[in-house]
Every structure is written in C-alpha cells, then in structure tokens.
Scaffold this active site. Structure first.
Site, PDB file in Angstrom:
ATOM      1  N   LYS A 154     -19.260 -39.086  55.640  1.00  0.00           N
ATOM      2  CA  LYS A 154     -18.097 -38.437  56.277  1.00  0.00           C
ATOM      3  C   LYS A 154     -18.581 -37.079  56.776  1.00  0.00           C
ATOM      4  O   LYS A 154     -18.385 -36.056  56.126  1.00  0.00           O
ATOM      5  CB  LYS A 154     -16.946 -38.289  55.268  1.00  0.00           C
ATOM      6  CG  LYS A 154     -16.071 -39.531  55.197  1.00  0.00           C
ATOM      7  CD  LYS A 154     -14.883 -39.352  54.298  1.00  0.00           C
ATOM      8  CE  LYS A 154     -13.773 -38.551  54.922  1.00  0.00           C
ATOM      9  NZ  LYS A 154     -13.052 -39.253  55.992  1.00  0.00           N
TER      10      LYS A 154
HETATM   11  N1  PMP Z   1     -12.280 -44.824  58.262  1.00  0.00           N
HETATM   12  C1  PMP Z   1     -12.509 -43.602  58.736  1.00  0.00           C
HETATM   13  C2  PMP Z   1     -13.419 -43.432  59.900  1.00  0.00           C
HETATM   14  C3  PMP Z   1     -11.889 -42.489  58.136  1.00  0.00           C
HETATM   15  O1  PMP Z   1     -12.118 -41.259  58.600  1.00  0.00           O
HETATM   16  C4  PMP Z   1     -11.003 -42.699  57.053  1.00  0.00           C
HETATM   17  C5  PMP Z   1     -10.272 -41.536  56.449  1.00  0.00           C
HETATM   18  N2  PMP Z   1     -11.056 -40.773  55.618  1.00  0.00           N
HETATM   19  C6  PMP Z   1     -10.807 -44.005  56.580  1.00  0.00           C
HETATM   20  C7  PMP Z   1     -11.468 -45.051  57.216  1.00  0.00           C
HETATM   21  C8  PMP Z   1      -9.935 -44.283  55.396  1.00  0.00           C
HETATM   22  O2  PMP Z   1     -10.581 -43.891  54.202  1.00  0.00           O
HETATM   23  P1  PMP Z   1      -9.778 -43.310  52.966  1.00  0.00           P
HETATM   24  O3  PMP Z   1      -8.823 -44.362  52.525  1.00  0.00           O
HETATM   25  O4  PMP Z   1     -10.810 -43.030  51.940  1.00  0.00           O
HETATM   26  O5  PMP Z   1      -9.072 -42.093  53.430  1.00  0.00           O
END
Ligand code: PMP
Length: 296
Positions: A154
C-alpha cells in the site's frame, strides 16, 4: 467527527492540525515513497488494528523502509491519537514517509522515516448507495504486474488507482473494475469484489492483483459463518455479467452492493438478499469487536 481542531500524531508528538507539516524534501512527497493504512473506529473500538499494522509493517519491509518504532508502539500511538481526538466512530490514516532527504531517488539518503497518524472521519459513497447499489465500469487502466510493483504494497503512490478512478467519475460511476495485464479481474480502484453465482461466492485470487483486503477477509469469514463457500478464482468480466449478486468490500466502503456493470444489470439490477445479510452481519461484527480505545 469532533468539531475541535484535530490533534495529529507527527513523529512522536500530538500537534494541532495547523502545525502538522512535513518538509518539501520528504521523499513521500517528492516520489510517493512510503506506505499507508486506512483503519476504522466503530463504537469506541479500532477494527482489526493488529491486522492493519501487520500489513503496514509488511508494506514497509517490502520497500526496505524501516519504521522507527515497533508495531506495539505504533499500536499505542494509534490508540492515543484516537483517544486524544475523542473519536468513537471514524477513520484513521496511518502514513509512513521515507523521510527527508536530498533531491534524487536514493532512499538511503533519508536517515529517518516520518510517521503521521490522522484520526478523523470519512464518507466514501453517499448513504443511499448502500440501499440502491453502485454502478461499475471496466477501467481501461490495468493493475500493474506484481513484477512491476506488488499490489500488496500500500504505497504512497496511488496514481494507478487514481487514473482508474478518474475513468469511473468521467463515466458517471462510483467505482470500476480493474483488470490485470492478462485481462482477468483484479479488484476495484479501492475495494475488493465478490460475486454470487449458483449458491457460491467467488472473489479474485490475491495473485490476480487484488490487495489482500482486511474487509475482504472479514467478508470471507462472514460468508463461511452463513454456511456459504467462497472460492478464490481467476475471474473474468463474463463472471460478473452473469452473476446473481455482487458486492464490494473495503475499510472505507465497508460492504456495499454493486448492481450494474458496464451498463448491464447485475442479477435483478437491485441489491440482493444475501448481500443485505452480509452487510448486516458486517455492521454487527464491526460494532462489537476490535481494540478498545483508552479514552481519558
Ligand atoms: N484494494 C485497494 C486497491 C485498496 O486501496 C483497498 C483499501 N485499502 C482495498 C482493496 C480494500 O482493502 P481493505 O479492506 O483492507 O481496506
């Protein structure tokens, strides 16, 4: 959300938001060099905090970024930031920047990573969309191959997702499906995707280019508790065109139905009953579990 100016955690201190500033020489700004997490606070508890912190430290390790405090210290700093802002419900943005360095890519010229914790609020989609469902398009912008940059990091550079989000907004949609280089479904611009077909749920594999979402994992657990199996598969657009129900998951989005894809109705074109049950169970789970915030 509290009305008073926010207190922001910046490199070990809580400072008023007007004083929370970073250097123009921070490589987080110059190159998008760093990583982040988005975390939710529900009913005075932080949802799946450890899971988010483990993912943050893994993102950092993957890009050779040393976070100057331990995971346990980060946990305390996060909880203290939420407590200091008296937030019972909200959103936490945890940002690790490469830190201040000279101009030029070399990250080893940045002696110390920066830590920012913002505890505030978030509204991703209008409230009525949770009842009416989202419209999706296929984005022309593809997810980068893992060999270019792992989708598991991320990183502070979200331009790939932002380019896709621009396409969605210009098409009058709230979200869109991002395909990987092979043309298989990876995920949405900021959410993971699930479809129901023939009594079974399907979601793209992590190796398709999907982030291993914390909410994705919670949805898998909820579906299993409901006696429904979830298969992680190589998914095509056809699978979504012919699905009976579809929902997206994400920390900011929570669980939200999708009812239209590439201008075709998904199933009945209305949020499905199983999706409604998953949403209700997610809300119950989020509001009754998590790390308690140590309010004064
Ligand atoms: N995909 C992407 C590209 C994201 O940025 C996110 C949000 N963080 C998610 C999926 C969903 O992940 P999470 O449930 O951990 O927020």
């Amino acid at each position: 959300m509290s009305q008073a100016p926010l207190l922001i955690y910046l490199d070990g201190k809580l400072v008023p938001e007007s004083e929370a500033k970073v250097s123009v020489f921070d490589h987080g700004l110059l190159y998008g060099d760093g990583c982040f997490e988005g975390i939710r606070i529900y009913n005075g508890r932080v949802f799946r905090l450890t899971e988010h912190l483990v993912r943050l430290y893994e993102s950092a390790r993957s890009i050779c970024l040393t976070i100057p405090i331990s995971l346990e210290e980060m946990e305390q700093a996060t909880l203290q930031t939420v407590a200091a802002n008296q937030l019972r419900d909200g959103y936490i943005r945890l940002v690790i920047t490469r830190g201040v360095g000279s101009l030029g890519l070399n990250p080893y010229q940045c002696p110390k990573a920066g830590i920012i914790i913002i505890a505030s609020g978030i509204t991703l989609y209008p409230k009525e969309k949770y009842e009416t469902g989202l419209n999706l398009i296929t984005c022309a912008t593809r997810r980068p191959a893992a060999a270019a940059l792992s989708p598991q990091v991320k990183s502070l550079n979200y331009l790939n997702n932002i380019m896709a989000k621009i396409e969605c907004i210009q098409a009058g949609c709230e979200e869109g499906i991002m395909l990987n280089e092979q043309g298989f479904v990876a995920e949405c611009t900021g959410d993971n995707i699930f479809i129901l077909k023939g009594g079974q749920f399907f979601t793209p594999t992590i190796s398709s280019g999907a982030l291993n979402g914390i909410t994705r994992q919670a949805a898998i657990e909820i579906l299993n508790d409901m006696g429904l199996s979830v298969r992680e598969v190589t998914m095509t657009r056809h699978d979504i065109y012919t699905a009976e129900e579809c929902f997206l998951t994400g920390t900011a989005a929570e669980v939200i139905p999708a009812v239209q894809y590439d201008r075709r109705p998904i199933g009945s074109g209305k949020p499905g009953p199983v999706t409604a049950e998953v949403m209700a169970r997610f809300s119950k789970l989020a509001n009754s579990t998590g790390t308690p915030v140590p309010y004064a």
